[in-house]
Design a protein around this motif. Structure first.
Motif, short mmCIF file in Angstrom:
data_model
loop_
_atom_site.label_atom_id
_atom_site.label_comp_id
_atom_site.label_asym_id
_atom_site.label_seq_id
_atom_site.Cartn_x
_atom_site.Cartn_y
_atom_site.Cartn_z
N ALA A 36 -24.84 11.56 -3.81
CA ALA A 36 -25.63 12.74 -4.17
C ALA A 36 -26.50 12.46 -5.39
N VAL A 37 -25.97 11.73 -6.36
CA VAL A 37 -26.77 11.36 -7.53
C VAL A 37 -27.96 10.50 -7.11
N LYS A 42 -33.77 10.06 -6.02
CA LYS A 42 -34.79 9.66 -5.07
C LYS A 42 -35.82 10.78 -4.88
N TYR A 43 -35.35 12.01 -4.68
CA TYR A 43 -36.29 13.09 -4.40
C TYR A 43 -36.88 13.69 -5.67
N SER A 44 -36.28 13.44 -6.81
CA SER A 44 -36.87 13.91 -8.07
C SER A 44 -38.06 13.05 -8.46
N SER A 45 -38.04 11.79 -8.09
CA SER A 45 -39.13 10.88 -8.47
C SER A 45 -40.32 10.96 -7.52
N LYS A 66 -35.50 18.95 0.56
CA LYS A 66 -34.57 17.82 0.45
C LYS A 66 -34.00 17.70 -0.96
N LEU A 67 -34.82 17.97 -1.96
CA LEU A 67 -34.34 17.96 -3.35
C LEU A 67 -33.29 19.04 -3.55
N PHE A 68 -33.53 20.22 -3.03
CA PHE A 68 -32.55 21.30 -3.14
C PHE A 68 -31.24 20.93 -2.47
N ARG A 69 -31.32 20.37 -1.28
CA ARG A 69 -30.10 19.97 -0.57
C ARG A 69 -29.33 18.88 -1.32
N LEU A 74 -24.83 17.43 -4.83
CA LEU A 74 -24.38 16.91 -6.11
C LEU A 74 -23.40 17.88 -6.77
N TYR A 75 -23.76 19.15 -6.82
CA TYR A 75 -22.88 20.14 -7.45
C TYR A 75 -21.58 20.30 -6.67
#
Length: 130
Positions: A36-37, A42-45, A66-69, A74-75
């Motif tokens: 998840a990290v 990946k999607y933050s960049s 995808k970033l939200f998922r 992660l949480y």
């Protein structure tokens, strides 16, 4: 109550199995957390430039989805790992408490038996001295 539960012979046989299961689930949760990290990074960049966003508005929404998922995963994996470790510590403490209560009860009976024997011997010693 816990003393009775943990002193069941079947529990000691299952304890080895459950210890391995706890460790296996911890390793699995760590792998899920690390994945998840990786997904969040990946999607933050990924940045969609303005021209591409104007041409295809769904691309930006898709990346945000995808970033939200990935953040959700992660949480969930992080909290699951944390709660699993808390559960493991709680079970460990309960087991130690049950063993301590058992040893305390055994020592208490030994002390009472020793006290009774000492009183009996002292009474017998006083009779012999008279």
């Amino acid at each position: 109550r816990w003393q009775k539960i943990f002193m069941i012979p079947l529990w000691s046989k299952m304890a080895v199995f459950w210890n391995k299961m706890f460790l296996t689930i911890i390793v699995l949760l760590i792998v899920l957390f690390l994945d998840a990290v990786r997904e969040v990074r990946k999607y933050s960049s990924v940045h969609v430039n303005e021209k591409a966003a104007n041409v295809n508005t769904n691309a930006f929404d898709h990346i945000q989805m995808k970033l939200f998922r990935s953040q959700r995963n992660l949480y969930l994996s992080g909290f699951s790992l944390f709660l699993w470790l808390v559960l493991r510590r709680t079970v460990t403490l309960l087991t130690q408490l049950a063993k301590g209560m058992t040893s305390h009860a055994c020592l208490e009976t030994q002390v009472n038996d020793a006290t009774e024997a000492a009183r009996k011997y002292m009474a017998e010693n006083e009779r012999l001295q008279e």
